[in-house]
Write a protein that holds these residues in place. Structure first.
Motif, PDB file in Angstrom:
ATOM      1  N   ALA A   4       6.187  40.631 -41.007  1.00 21.43           N
ATOM      2  CA  ALA A   4       5.553  39.647 -40.051  1.00 21.43           C
ATOM      3  C   ALA A   4       6.697  38.856 -39.450  1.00 21.43           C
ATOM      4  N   ILE A   5       7.657  38.318 -40.011  1.00 21.81           N
ATOM      5  CA  ILE A   5       8.746  37.496 -39.480  1.00 21.81           C
ATOM      6  C   ILE A   5       9.301  38.407 -38.240  1.00 21.81           C
ATOM      7  N   LEU A   6       9.701  39.348 -38.407  1.00 21.45           N
ATOM      8  CA  LEU A   6      10.257  40.292 -37.760  1.00 21.45           C
ATOM      9  C   LEU A   6       9.363  40.569 -36.322  1.00 21.45           C
ATOM     10  N   SER A   7       8.028  40.561 -36.541  1.00 28.23           N
ATOM     11  CA  SER A   7       6.994  40.895 -35.631  1.00 28.23           C
ATOM     12  C   SER A   7       7.014  39.587 -34.592  1.00 28.23           C
ATOM     13  N   SER A   8       7.194  38.295 -35.362  1.00 24.86           N
ATOM     14  CA  SER A   8       7.094  37.098 -34.463  1.00 24.86           C
ATOM     15  C   SER A   8       8.457  36.989 -33.742  1.00 24.86           C
ATOM     16  N   LEU A   9       9.447  37.632 -34.073  1.00 23.62           N
ATOM     17  CA  LEU A   9      10.771  37.378 -33.703  1.00 23.62           C
ATOM     18  C   LEU A   9      10.967  38.293 -32.341  1.00 23.62           C
ATOM     19  N   GLU A  10      10.233  39.272 -32.392  1.00 23.73           N
ATOM     20  CA  GLU A  10      10.213  40.485 -31.525  1.00 23.73           C
ATOM     21  C   GLU A  10       9.157  39.886 -30.208  1.00 23.73           C
ATOM     22  N   GLU A  11       8.045  39.053 -30.545  1.00 23.27           N
ATOM     23  CA  GLU A  11       7.230  38.383 -29.345  1.00 23.27           C
ATOM     24  C   GLU A  11       8.093  37.188 -28.828  1.00 23.27           C
ATOM     25  N   ARG A  12       8.745  36.323 -29.932  1.00 27.85           N
ATOM     26  CA  ARG A  12       9.150  34.757 -29.292  1.00 27.85           C
ATOM     27  C   ARG A  12      10.661  34.903 -29.119  1.00 27.85           C
ATOM     28  N   GLY A  13      11.414  36.122 -29.732  1.00 28.37           N
ATOM     29  CA  GLY A  13      12.872  35.955 -29.417  1.00 28.37           C
ATOM     30  C   GLY A  13      13.671  35.311 -30.527  1.00 28.37           C
TER      31      GLY A  13
END
Length: 256
Positions: A9-18
């Protein structure tokens, strides 16, 4: 939430927000900042993230990929549109989803459905559908466009035309009252045109920014599109063109 799920989920969040701060991630997941730091150290050890002062970011090679950048543009609008558009899809349906970034978010909204046959020319959409419930996933592949992470060539077109989708979801680069639905890459536009006469229901997903752009490659007229899903009311001329051709306009709210 177990650590493996939280890391994903952290990786997914970073993919969205950078990027994100440690404090924001901790608050978002309801855990301590030290817990997030341990997760980040594990991700950093595998080269998937970079620690910065007080936060974490993706490596430049991933952060700057053109498709990933476009995923984050107008993000809230795209996700609101995706939630509404996903409501047109039912268990057991055959669905085509194209390579547009708004379309990708539609694919993300389908996890609760069962028994889908998902067809796409997008590596990102196919990856999103793999391993979910009992979905069958088919990739319309061919020569890959690196920027779009998708295939648009003759092989991809021939493959996708084997299917008759109950719903086809297409993103668009531009919408004009007099010219209909347009895009900017001729190969991408040609691929989308190949789906038009196959789908039982054709849904275009497009944020309001597409109403002020002038496209270069024609994809479809209004009378070929059943539904237009956006997050702001279109200009009057586009509303009138849609109504005259039987295209239903759906306006999604940010709250979903």
């Amino acid at each position: 939430m177990i650590q493996a799920d939280r890391i994903a989920a952290i990786l997914s969040s970073l993919e969205e927000r950078g990027s994100s701060s440690i404090a924001d991630l901790a608050a978002g997941f309801g855990v301590s900042e030290e817990t997030i730091r341990r997760d980040v150290r594990q991700l950093e050890g595998s080269g998937r993230v970079i620690k910065v002062h007080g936060g974490v970011t993706l490596p430049a090679t991933r952060l700057e990929a053109p498709y990933r950048r476009r995923l984050r543009e107008q993000l809230e609008a795209k996700r609101a549109i995706a939630r509404l558009a996903a409501g047109f899809i039912e268990d057991g349906a055959t669905v085509f989803i194209d390579s547009g970034t708004t379309s990708y978010w539609v694919a993300q909204e389908l996890g609760h459905l069962r028994g889908l046959t998902l067809v796409s020319n997008s590596l990102e959409v196919v990856a999103e559908g793999l391993g979910r419930a009992d979905h069958r996933v088919f990739f319309a592949g061919g020569a890959m466009n690196v920027d779009y992470r998708s295939a648009f060539d003759a092989d991809a077109i021939a493959y996708v035309r084997r299917f008759v989708p109950d719903v086809a979801v297409l993103s668009m680069g531009a919408i004009e009252a007099s010219r209909g639905f347009l895009d900017f890459d001729p190969d991408e536009a040609a691929f989308k045109r190949a789906v038009l006469d196959r789908a039982r229901r054709l849904v275009v997903v497009a944020d309001h920014g597409k109403f002020s752009r002038q496209g270069t490659a024609h994809v479809a007229d209004f009378d070929q599109v059943h539904d237009l899903v956006t997050e702001r009311d279109p200009p009057p001329a586009i509303r009138e063109a849609a109504a005259a051709s039987g295209t239903t306009v759906h306006v999604a709210s940010p709250a979903g």
